[in-house]
Design a protein around this motif. Sequence first.
Motif, PDB file in Angstrom:
ATOM      1  N   TRP A  81      -6.592   0.156  -2.799  1.00  0.00           N
ATOM      2  CA  TRP A  81      -7.886  -0.360  -2.343  1.00  0.00           C
ATOM      3  C   TRP A  81      -8.708   0.726  -1.656  1.00  0.00           C
ATOM      4  O   TRP A  81      -9.924   0.660  -1.671  1.00  0.00           O
ATOM      5  N   ASN A  82      -8.062   1.734  -1.102  1.00  0.00           N
ATOM      6  CA  ASN A  82      -8.820   2.805  -0.453  1.00  0.00           C
ATOM      7  C   ASN A  82      -9.668   3.583  -1.443  1.00  0.00           C
ATOM      8  O   ASN A  82     -10.854   3.798  -1.219  1.00  0.00           O
ATOM      9  N   GLY A 122       0.792  -1.219   0.000  1.00  0.00           N
ATOM     10  CA  GLY A 122       0.000   0.000   0.000  1.00  0.00           C
ATOM     11  C   GLY A 122       0.824   1.268   0.000  1.00  0.00           C
ATOM     12  O   GLY A 122       0.336   2.345   0.327  1.00  0.00           O
ATOM     13  N   PRO A 173      -2.374   3.253  -0.913  1.00  0.00           N
ATOM     14  CA  PRO A 173      -3.116   1.987  -1.060  1.00  0.00           C
ATOM     15  C   PRO A 173      -4.279   2.120  -2.044  1.00  0.00           C
ATOM     16  O   PRO A 173      -5.235   2.850  -1.792  1.00  0.00           O
ATOM     17  N   ASP A 227      -9.425  -9.264   1.215  1.00  0.00           N
ATOM     18  CA  ASP A 227      -9.418  -8.870   2.622  1.00  0.00           C
ATOM     19  C   ASP A 227      -9.837  -7.407   2.779  1.00  0.00           C
ATOM     20  O   ASP A 227     -10.651  -7.075   3.645  1.00  0.00           O
ATOM     21  N   LYS A 228      -9.298  -6.529   1.966  1.00  0.00           N
ATOM     22  CA  LYS A 228      -9.600  -5.102   2.060  1.00  0.00           C
ATOM     23  C   LYS A 228     -11.046  -4.797   1.682  1.00  0.00           C
ATOM     24  O   LYS A 228     -11.643  -3.860   2.207  1.00  0.00           O
TER      25      LYS A 228
END
Length: 170
Positions: free
Chosen positions: A46-47, A38, A44, A161-162
């Motif tokens: 995914w944010n 990240g 990161p 997971d995220k």
Amino acid sequence: MYMCRDQKDALVSMWHFLKRNGLQNLSLQEVYESFCEGTCFGGPVWNHILEYWRASKANPSRVLFLRYERLLQDPTDSIRELAEFVGQPFTSSEEEAGVVTEIVELCSMENLMSQKANKEGAQGVFIKFSHDSYFRKGVAGGWTSHMTPEMGRRLDAILRDKFDGSGLTI
């Protein structure tokens, strides 16, 4: 509108873009590790993916969340969805006249790559990026030519997971 791409392919494309513009001398493995931690460039990934996903669910009339791979599979349906989103759905006469197909052809990677404006010149304030560096292959699954299956599984596991509990699947 937010376009989400398989992050394995996005990572490989980013690595090629950076190399092509002389911004990084990092190996794919180094970029991959940074991506997984990240800490890669914009932070990161995914944010921001999750932020747009949640915004599209909370307010679908203001945020359209599209998937690049779906666009490749069914470009005409994606163009129709985008036209509806911006409040300009195609009329039946436009559909019959082949307007949607024409737009798909005009926006194809092959056509865009062949345009003089995308072959020549550069843009940017502090760093100049060559116009042609924005175009590579645009195919889904190209990451398999650069990453091992284990690398792919690890990145997918991180994203699962995220995204857990969000309804967003990879």
